[in-house]
Design a protein around this motif. Structure first.
Motif, PDB file in Angstrom:
ATOM      1  N   THR A   1      43.656  40.423  32.140  1.00  0.00           N
ATOM      2  CA  THR A   1      43.181  39.784  30.922  1.00  0.00           C
ATOM      3  C   THR A   1      42.381  38.540  31.303  1.00  0.00           C
ATOM      4  N   GLU A   2      41.677  37.979  30.334  1.00  0.00           N
ATOM      5  CA  GLU A   2      40.936  36.749  30.610  1.00  0.00           C
ATOM      6  C   GLU A   2      41.880  35.628  31.033  1.00  0.00           C
ATOM      7  N   ALA A   3      43.057  35.568  30.408  1.00  0.00           N
ATOM      8  CA  ALA A   3      44.020  34.523  30.758  1.00  0.00           C
ATOM      9  C   ALA A   3      44.443  34.643  32.223  1.00  0.00           C
ATOM     10  N   ARG A   4      44.684  35.870  32.697  1.00  0.00           N
ATOM     11  CA  ARG A   4      45.088  36.046  34.092  1.00  0.00           C
ATOM     12  C   ARG A   4      43.947  35.695  35.039  1.00  0.00           C
ATOM     13  N   TRP A   5      42.726  35.991  34.620  1.00  0.00           N
ATOM     14  CA  TRP A   5      41.575  35.584  35.436  1.00  0.00           C
ATOM     15  C   TRP A   5      41.506  34.058  35.539  1.00  0.00           C
ATOM     16  N   GLY A   6      41.817  33.388  34.448  1.00  0.00           N
ATOM     17  CA  GLY A   6      41.822  31.934  34.471  1.00  0.00           C
ATOM     18  C   GLY A   6      42.872  31.377  35.411  1.00  0.00           C
ATOM     19  N   HIS A   7      44.082  31.965  35.377  1.00  0.00           N
ATOM     20  CA  HIS A   7      45.147  31.518  36.277  1.00  0.00           C
ATOM     21  C   HIS A   7      44.757  31.779  37.734  1.00  0.00           C
ATOM     22  N   SER A   8      44.158  32.948  37.977  1.00  0.00           N
ATOM     23  CA  SER A   8      43.714  33.267  39.331  1.00  0.00           C
ATOM     24  C   SER A   8      42.654  32.287  39.805  1.00  0.00           C
TER      25      SER A   8
ATOM     26  N   VAL B   1      30.355  25.785  48.752  1.00  0.00           N
ATOM     27  CA  VAL B   1      30.635  27.183  49.051  1.00  0.00           C
ATOM     28  C   VAL B   1      29.760  28.057  48.156  1.00  0.00           C
ATOM     29  N   ARG B   2      29.299  29.166  48.711  1.00  0.00           N
ATOM     30  CA  ARG B   2      28.412  30.063  47.982  1.00  0.00           C
ATOM     31  C   ARG B   2      29.191  31.181  47.306  1.00  0.00           C
ATOM     32  N   SER B   3      28.493  32.004  46.526  1.00  0.00           N
ATOM     33  CA  SER B   3      29.073  33.203  45.903  1.00  0.00           C
ATOM     34  C   SER B   3      30.261  32.874  45.015  1.00  0.00           C
ATOM     35  N   GLY B   4      30.080  31.876  44.125  1.00  0.00           N
ATOM     36  CA  GLY B   4      31.172  31.453  43.266  1.00  0.00           C
ATOM     37  C   GLY B   4      31.719  32.539  42.372  1.00  0.00           C
ATOM     38  N   GLU B   5      30.815  33.348  41.787  1.00  0.00           N
ATOM     39  CA  GLU B   5      31.299  34.406  40.886  1.00  0.00           C
ATOM     40  C   GLU B   5      32.133  35.428  41.646  1.00  0.00           C
ATOM     41  N   GLU B   6      31.691  35.770  42.864  1.00  0.00           N
ATOM     42  CA  GLU B   6      32.431  36.743  43.662  1.00  0.00           C
ATOM     43  C   GLU B   6      33.820  36.212  44.012  1.00  0.00           C
ATOM     44  N   LEU B   7      33.890  34.929  44.310  1.00  0.00           N
ATOM     45  CA  LEU B   7      35.160  34.329  44.724  1.00  0.00           C
ATOM     46  C   LEU B   7      36.134  34.126  43.571  1.00  0.00           C
ATOM     47  N   LEU B   8      35.625  33.835  42.383  1.00  0.00           N
ATOM     48  CA  LEU B   8      36.509  33.426  41.288  1.00  0.00           C
ATOM     49  C   LEU B   8      36.504  34.371  40.082  1.00  0.00           C
ATOM     50  N   GLU B   9      35.484  35.201  39.940  1.00  0.00           N
ATOM     51  CA  GLU B   9      35.445  36.151  38.820  1.00  0.00           C
ATOM     52  C   GLU B   9      35.599  37.601  39.270  1.00  0.00           C
ATOM     53  N   ARG B  10      35.517  37.840  40.573  1.00  0.00           N
ATOM     54  CA  ARG B  10      35.664  39.210  41.077  1.00  0.00           C
ATOM     55  C   ARG B  10      36.654  39.288  42.244  1.00  0.00           C
ATOM     56  N   THR B  11      37.478  38.245  42.355  1.00  0.00           N
ATOM     57  CA  THR B  11      38.565  38.224  43.338  1.00  0.00           C
ATOM     58  C   THR B  11      39.809  37.695  42.649  1.00  0.00           C
ATOM     59  N   TYR B  12      40.904  38.415  42.790  1.00  0.00           N
ATOM     60  CA  TYR B  12      42.160  37.985  42.164  1.00  0.00           C
ATOM     61  C   TYR B  12      43.109  37.458  43.236  1.00  0.00           C
ATOM     62  N   TYR B  13      43.649  36.258  42.976  1.00  0.00           N
ATOM     63  CA  TYR B  13      44.577  35.615  43.899  1.00  0.00           C
ATOM     64  C   TYR B  13      45.992  35.740  43.340  1.00  0.00           C
ATOM     65  N   PRO B  14      46.829  36.574  43.957  1.00  0.00           N
ATOM     66  CA  PRO B  14      48.193  36.760  43.445  1.00  0.00           C
ATOM     67  C   PRO B  14      48.952  35.440  43.370  1.00  0.00           C
ATOM     68  N   ASP B  15      49.793  35.349  42.352  1.00  0.00           N
ATOM     69  CA  ASP B  15      50.590  34.151  42.122  1.00  0.00           C
ATOM     70  C   ASP B  15      51.791  34.160  43.066  1.00  0.00           C
ATOM     71  N   ASP B  16      51.814  33.180  43.953  1.00  0.00           N
ATOM     72  CA  ASP B  16      52.909  33.060  44.918  1.00  0.00           C
ATOM     73  C   ASP B  16      53.964  32.117  44.334  1.00  0.00           C
ATOM     74  N   PRO B  17      55.247  32.555  44.210  1.00  0.00           N
ATOM     75  CA  PRO B  17      55.825  33.769  44.803  1.00  0.00           C
ATOM     76  C   PRO B  17      55.956  34.932  43.834  1.00  0.00           C
ATOM     77  N   TYR B  18      55.553  34.760  42.579  1.00  0.00           N
ATOM     78  CA  TYR B  18      55.933  35.709  41.530  1.00  0.00           C
ATOM     79  C   TYR B  18      55.298  37.080  41.682  1.00  0.00           C
ATOM     80  N   GLU B  19      54.084  37.162  42.192  1.00  0.00           N
ATOM     81  CA  GLU B  19      53.415  38.454  42.289  1.00  0.00           C
ATOM     82  C   GLU B  19      53.305  38.979  43.717  1.00  0.00           C
ATOM     83  N   VAL B  20      53.710  38.176  44.672  1.00  0.00           N
ATOM     84  CA  VAL B  20      53.490  38.547  46.068  1.00  0.00           C
ATOM     85  C   VAL B  20      54.286  39.784  46.470  1.00  0.00           C
TER      86      VAL B  20
END
Length: 216
Positions: free
Chosen positions: A100-107, A62-81
């Protein structure tokens, strides 16, 4: 341990002639043999057999790794949905999250799971956020430099087939003796159907000989 992965149709590389009832014999993190399932099953009777429906192919890039993982946030299901919704968050909406960096890591960990569920074994990009880089490495995904010929201006997508004209354009590597054991199985009958129906038809993803995704 020897494991024999087989499907209705095996495609070993881009442009290769598909093999009906083909199989890949995995020893450790490498492919040991490739051929008809019946032949390999007789030659290696003690190998554990894993049968997948549909199509077995090399894993996807898959291309555009930084866009997918460093500039896109995936909400934590079910806690943030409930608060954020279930869709990935991008653009200026990220500013309100004060990540925070930690939340980016979890995402990023959640993002890599979505990639594995689409048969992805490699991602192109250069990761600058340490927590994201750690999440990618721990996921098992191979990181490759961005391709100079990648389309510019194309929207980043978790789907490795986005912008492709053939499924084989997304293949990463090939399935041959001595090659790394990284491949995916899709519940479709052929490559044309794979491109048409998409990567969410993935039923299994193997990296380094390990089954890292299996559709329940």
């Amino acid at each position: 341990m020897l494991t024999l992965h087989t499907a209705d149709l095996l495609v070993t590389a881009a442009g290769a002639v598909p093999l009906a009832g083909g199989a890949v014999l995995v020893e450790g993190d490498r492919i040991s043999r490739v051929g008809p399932y019946e032949d390999l099953a007789v030659a290696y009777p003690h190998a554990r057999a894993r049968r997948w429906p549909g199509l077995l192919t090399p894993g996807m890039l898959v291309r555009s790794g930084e866009e997918l993982l460093e500039r896109t946030y995936y909400p934590d299901d079910p806690y943030e949905v409930t608060e954020l919704g279930g869709e990935p968050i991008t653009g200026t909406a990220l500013d309100d999250l004060k990540l925070t960096e930690a939340r980016w890591g979890h995402s990023a960990r959640r993002g890599t799971q979505k990639l594995l569920a689409r048969g992805v074994v490699a991602v192109a990009g250069r990761f600058t956020v340490p927590a994201v880089r750690t999440a990618v490495v721990r996921s098992g995904l191979t990181v490759v430099p961005p391709a100079g010929g990648a389309a510019t201006g194309a929207a980043a997508s978790l789907d490795p087939f986005a912008g492709r004209t053939a499924a084989a354009e997304a293949y990463h590597g090939s399935l041959e003796p001595g090659a790394p054991a990284r491949f995916a199985a899709f519940a479709v009958p052929d490559e044309a159907s794979l491109l048409a129906e998409g990567a969410t038809t993935c039923v299994a993803t193997v990296i380094g000989g390990r089954l890292l995704h299996r559709r329940r």
